[in-house]
Design an enzyme around this catalytic site. Sequence first.
Site, PDB file in Angstrom:
ATOM      1  N   CYS A 168       8.041   3.909 -15.968  1.00 42.09           N
ATOM      2  CA  CYS A 168       7.921   2.441 -15.952  1.00 42.09           C
ATOM      3  C   CYS A 168       6.525   2.033 -16.419  1.00 42.09           C
ATOM      4  O   CYS A 168       6.064   0.939 -16.124  1.00 42.09           O
ATOM      5  CB  CYS A 168       8.249   1.871 -14.577  1.00 42.09           C
ATOM      6  N   ARG A 212      21.194   2.921 -10.545  1.00 42.47           N
ATOM      7  CA  ARG A 212      21.626   3.454  -9.245  1.00 42.47           C
ATOM      8  C   ARG A 212      23.147   3.536  -9.195  1.00 42.47           C
ATOM      9  O   ARG A 212      23.724   4.467  -8.643  1.00 42.47           O
ATOM     10  CB  ARG A 212      21.072   2.590  -8.111  1.00 42.47           C
ATOM     11  N   PHE A 215      10.258  10.414  -5.356  1.00 41.55           N
ATOM     12  CA  PHE A 215       9.689   9.053  -5.309  1.00 41.55           C
ATOM     13  C   PHE A 215      10.779   8.086  -4.828  1.00 41.55           C
ATOM     14  O   PHE A 215      11.089   7.099  -5.486  1.00 41.55           O
ATOM     15  CB  PHE A 215       9.159   8.617  -6.684  1.00 41.55           C
ATOM     16  N   ASP A 268       9.066  11.179  -0.600  1.00 42.43           N
ATOM     17  CA  ASP A 268       8.096  10.122  -0.906  1.00 42.43           C
ATOM     18  C   ASP A 268       6.842  10.421  -0.097  1.00 42.43           C
ATOM     19  O   ASP A 268       6.921  11.021   0.977  1.00 42.43           O
ATOM     20  CB  ASP A 268       8.646   8.732  -0.552  1.00 42.43           C
ATOM     21  N   SER A 269       5.695   9.999  -0.626  1.00 43.11           N
ATOM     22  CA  SER A 269       4.449  10.251   0.098  1.00 43.11           C
ATOM     23  C   SER A 269       4.145   9.138   1.103  1.00 43.11           C
ATOM     24  O   SER A 269       3.208   9.243   1.879  1.00 43.11           O
ATOM     25  CB  SER A 269       3.289  10.380  -0.895  1.00 43.11           C
ATOM     26  N   ASP A 271      11.709   9.050 -10.413  1.00 39.67           N
ATOM     27  CA  ASP A 271      11.395   7.639 -10.680  1.00 39.67           C
ATOM     28  C   ASP A 271       9.999   7.333 -10.138  1.00 39.67           C
ATOM     29  O   ASP A 271       9.851   6.644  -9.128  1.00 39.67           O
ATOM     30  CB  ASP A 271      12.451   6.732 -10.028  1.00 39.67           C
TER      31      ASP A 271
HETATM   32  N1  SAH Z   1      13.114   4.890  -7.001  1.00 35.07           N
HETATM   33  C1  SAH Z   1      12.664   3.829  -6.117  1.00 35.07           C
HETATM   34  C2  SAH Z   1      11.358   3.207  -6.563  1.00 35.07           C
HETATM   35  C3  SAH Z   1      10.209   4.192  -6.694  1.00 35.07           C
HETATM   36  S1  SAH Z   1       8.650   3.445  -6.504  1.00 35.07           S
HETATM   37  C4  SAH Z   1      13.780   2.786  -5.985  1.00 35.07           C
HETATM   38  O1  SAH Z   1      14.792   2.896  -6.689  1.00 35.07           O
HETATM   39  O2  SAH Z   1      13.637   1.877  -5.174  1.00 35.07           O
HETATM   40  C5  SAH Z   1       7.569   4.781  -6.484  1.00 35.07           C
HETATM   41  C6  SAH Z   1       7.446   5.488  -5.138  1.00 35.07           C
HETATM   42  O3  SAH Z   1       6.648   6.647  -5.343  1.00 35.07           O
HETATM   43  C7  SAH Z   1       6.755   4.727  -4.022  1.00 35.07           C
HETATM   44  O4  SAH Z   1       7.603   4.670  -2.914  1.00 35.07           O
HETATM   45  C8  SAH Z   1       5.488   5.544  -3.679  1.00 35.07           C
HETATM   46  O5  SAH Z   1       5.238   5.597  -2.280  1.00 35.07           O
HETATM   47  C9  SAH Z   1       5.864   6.890  -4.176  1.00 35.07           C
HETATM   48  N2  SAH Z   1       4.790   7.787  -4.611  1.00 35.07           N
HETATM   49  C10 SAH Z   1       3.729   7.505  -5.389  1.00 35.07           C
HETATM   50  N3  SAH Z   1       3.025   8.624  -5.664  1.00 35.07           N
HETATM   51  C11 SAH Z   1       3.662   9.651  -5.051  1.00 35.07           C
HETATM   52  C12 SAH Z   1       3.462  11.056  -4.997  1.00 35.07           C
HETATM   53  N4  SAH Z   1       2.440  11.631  -5.639  1.00 35.07           N
HETATM   54  N5  SAH Z   1       4.337  11.799  -4.299  1.00 35.07           N
HETATM   55  C13 SAH Z   1       5.375  11.223  -3.649  1.00 35.07           C
HETATM   56  N6  SAH Z   1       5.635   9.899  -3.687  1.00 35.07           N
HETATM   57  C14 SAH Z   1       4.791   9.125  -4.378  1.00 35.07           C
END
Ligand code: SAH
Length: 396
Positions: A340, A211, A227, A249-250, A300
């Site tokens: 990950c 970040r 995400f 984000d979803s 991510d």
């Molecule tokens: N980049 C973030 C962590 C990501 S965690 C950080 O630095 O803190 C993964 C995220 O993806 C979660 O918030 C989850 O709600 C979201 N997610 C999972 N599947 C998804 C999809 N198909 N579309 C959008 N968001 C999604």
Amino acid sequence: MATLTLHPGKEKSVLRRRPWLFSGAVAQLDGRARPGDTVDVVSHEGRMLARAAWSPDSQIRARVWSFDAAETIDHAFFKRRVTASVARRAALPELSGQHGLRLIHAESDGLPGVIADRYGDTVVVQLTTAGADKWRGAIADSLLKATGCARIYERSDVEVRKLEGLEAVTGWIHGTASDDELAITENCVHMAVDIVGGHKTGFYLDQRDNRRRLAELARDRRVLNCFCYTAGFSLQALAGGAREVVSIDSSGPALATAQRNLALNPQLDASRALWREADVFAELRNMRGAGESFDLIILDPPKFANTAAHAERAARAYKDINLHAMQLLAPGGLLMTYSCSGGVSAELFQKIVAGAALDAGRTARIVQRLQGAADHPVDLAFPEGEYLKGLLLQGD
Ligand code: SAH
């Protein structure tokens, strides 16, 4: 104490200090052991190799606590391991002043099944195996002593506990907090951490360095953060001077926390942040249709594959989002892309991303390989610990 005897030849991996003993390696168990009990591990010739935690319900039948035959597994053992783990972080200058810090990273800190994250003066522990579950008291007590923290909360509500025959356990082990939501400061940005309802122990500490790297790259760029969870990357992009940051984000609750996090940082220009509650797979396609373009894109996603067995399905998902992100990337734009998934190696991930570029009709080069921060170390004898891998790509 019960004795676990290995099949001939299966001592090799233990001698290489690999901590996992799979069911196929185990010849027999002599004596009685309940889940989580410590067993002596011996070769088929009876040579003492290690002391390990017995997990009869898991395909990983035992996880090594100590490769030293003379070491007893007791309260003092956990005190030594926990203290050493905390001291390793204190010895690294980039970690010593962090408000949010992983204190124990399971196998890579010699404590299989034990995760401990610190948020200010609160420690959140996650115990994922029968052995770790058994030693809850010793682990919590050692963490309190080693850190001087006021509180310990347990977030042992992960799916993998089911494979160990364990129920979910959550709640305060020591102390309480009136407000369950804590805040940390990371790279000069304030972030709320929901230890009770958030993902993992509340926050993705592993991405701290990445970040910060993003903040360095964001100036004057139009950024897309896919995400976004609670907006860790989005807020760093704003701090770095991004022209606009679109975050997807979803999860509605994650986006609500994301917006609260933005409000915690009045130094950032909130008018540059746009939020979309949507499925990334669909939204990337929609944005292409709408003719959108970005100078910097972050992907991510959550874990698509827990094990190598799910790698193929995961590969398709990684390829899909990377392909569509590359099509949205402005000429000369940057793509920061992660996996990950433990079941997807760094080598495989790079191949998938290369395939995505080819199908997107884009050429790009790797300008940096990215990994988890130093508080998420990887034991040389346990390469499986390297779950987070990323690529910083510069498109043509
Ligand atoms: N980049 C973030 C962590 C990501 S965690 C950080 O630095 O803190 C993964 C995220 O993806 C979660 O918030 C989850 O709600 C979201 N997610 C999972 N599947 C998804 C999809 N198909 N579309 C959008 N968001 C999604």
